[in-house]
Design an enzyme around this catalytic site. Structure first.
Site, PDB file in Angstrom:
ATOM      1  N   HIS A  84     -45.360 -34.376  28.688  1.00 22.18           N
ATOM      2  CA  HIS A  84     -44.465 -33.023  29.022  1.00 22.18           C
ATOM      3  C   HIS A  84     -43.204 -33.571  29.346  1.00 22.18           C
ATOM      4  O   HIS A  84     -41.897 -32.947  29.047  1.00 22.18           O
ATOM      5  CB  HIS A  84     -45.134 -32.463  30.088  1.00 22.18           C
ATOM      6  N   GLU A  85     -43.037 -34.653  30.363  1.00 20.99           N
ATOM      7  CA  GLU A  85     -41.703 -34.816  30.548  1.00 20.99           C
ATOM      8  C   GLU A  85     -40.975 -35.909  29.562  1.00 20.99           C
ATOM      9  O   GLU A  85     -39.725 -35.653  29.563  1.00 20.99           O
ATOM     10  CB  GLU A  85     -41.943 -36.012  32.018  1.00 20.99           C
ATOM     11  N   HIS A  88     -39.162 -33.160  27.736  1.00 17.58           N
ATOM     12  CA  HIS A  88     -37.932 -32.774  28.236  1.00 17.58           C
ATOM     13  C   HIS A  88     -36.746 -33.798  27.844  1.00 17.58           C
ATOM     14  O   HIS A  88     -35.679 -33.255  27.842  1.00 17.58           O
ATOM     15  CB  HIS A  88     -38.107 -32.778  29.862  1.00 17.58           C
ATOM     16  N   GLU A 115     -39.904 -24.644  29.563  1.00 20.59           N
ATOM     17  CA  GLU A 115     -41.263 -25.188  29.719  1.00 20.59           C
ATOM     18  C   GLU A 115     -42.199 -25.063  28.912  1.00 20.59           C
ATOM     19  O   GLU A 115     -43.241 -25.959  28.649  1.00 20.59           O
ATOM     20  CB  GLU A 115     -41.762 -24.687  31.233  1.00 20.59           C
TER      21      GLU A 115
END
Length: 255
Positions: A84-85, A88, A115
């Protein structure tokens, strides 16, 4: 929540955003040297730092190229957090996509969109298309395929069903059901982009529904039935229910 159309704010634009995020994540995943958290970060040139983050799972520090990971959660959750990061970071590196998001959303809607996109990216990194294709070819778009994807990709059932919903093009809803409080309910669900409706978490499963029968008997079931919307409206559906370790993995296709 009763039967309702999937949110239309603005669906076509947001679907294009998700498609771009998937492309970024898939291209990134092709260059990975491994499938562990260290490999996910290494390809970005980022450092992993584990610490107690309280209720937060993780964060990405672009100034120092560091991914913070909560040391007190499960490895499965940590693995999703790192992916997930990384997403980003990929999003921050795509100025066109970031600009489009700022044009289409603002405030909380912008934060939620970012998100959501990073969850889409994480699923694409963790669950390769090749694995999805092989599992769907073997089992079809069924409840069993959710469990198979989760096992082979080493992800949660929720990540598996989101990846599956992004991959399948026909109108369908995939769900994980369980009875954590005693009553059998939908715990998580995801609809394909061509599906007109969604199924909310917490939706009760009626007695006698194929999911209820699979849960009580431990037997896999596939039969014509209905979507268990809270409104009580019974829209026809082909239901596939696959019980495993106290949960039922389900797929609904419009009829």
């Amino acid at each position: 929540m009763s039967a309702r159309p999937v949110s239309a704010v603005p669906v076509k634009i947001f679907e294009a955003h998700k498609a771009r995020m998937r492309d970024l994540a898939r291209n990134y995943a092709r260059g990975l040297k491994g499938r562990d958290m260290e490999a996910f970060a290494e390809h970005l040139g980022a450092k992993l730092v584990y610490m107690d983050l309280g209720e937060r799972d993780g964060a990405f520090d672009p100034d120092h190229n560091v991914i913070l990971v909560n040391s007190s959660v499960t490895r499965e959750r940590q693995r999703f957090t790192v992916a997930h990061e990384v997403s980003h970071a990929l999003l921050l590196g795509d100025e066109d996509l970031l600009s489009d998001l700022h044009d289409a959303f603002d405030g909380d809607d912008l934060e939620n969109a970012i998100e959501t996109l990073c969850n889409v990216g994480a699923s694409a990194i963790l669950v390769p298309d090749e694995l999805l294709r092989a599992c769907v070819e073997r089992h079809g778009a069924t409840g069993q395929v959710i469990a198979d994807i989760a096992r082979k990709a080493e992800v949660s059932a929720q990540v598996a069903l989101y990846a599956l919903a992004d991959f399948v093009r026909t109108p369908a809803i995939f769900a994980v059901c369980g009875a954590p409080g005693g009553a059998l309910v939908v715990q998580a669900s995801a609809a394909t982009s061509s599906m007109r409706y969604s199924l909310s978490s917490g939706t009760p499963i009626p007695s006698g529904h194929p999911i209820d029968t699979a849960y009580r008997t431990g037997l896999a079931i596939e039969e014509a039935s209905f979507f268990p919307f809270r409104s009580g409206k019974r829209m026809p559906a082909l239901v596939s229910a696959y019980p495993l370790r106290g949960r039922v993995y389900a797929a609904f296709e419009e009829r």
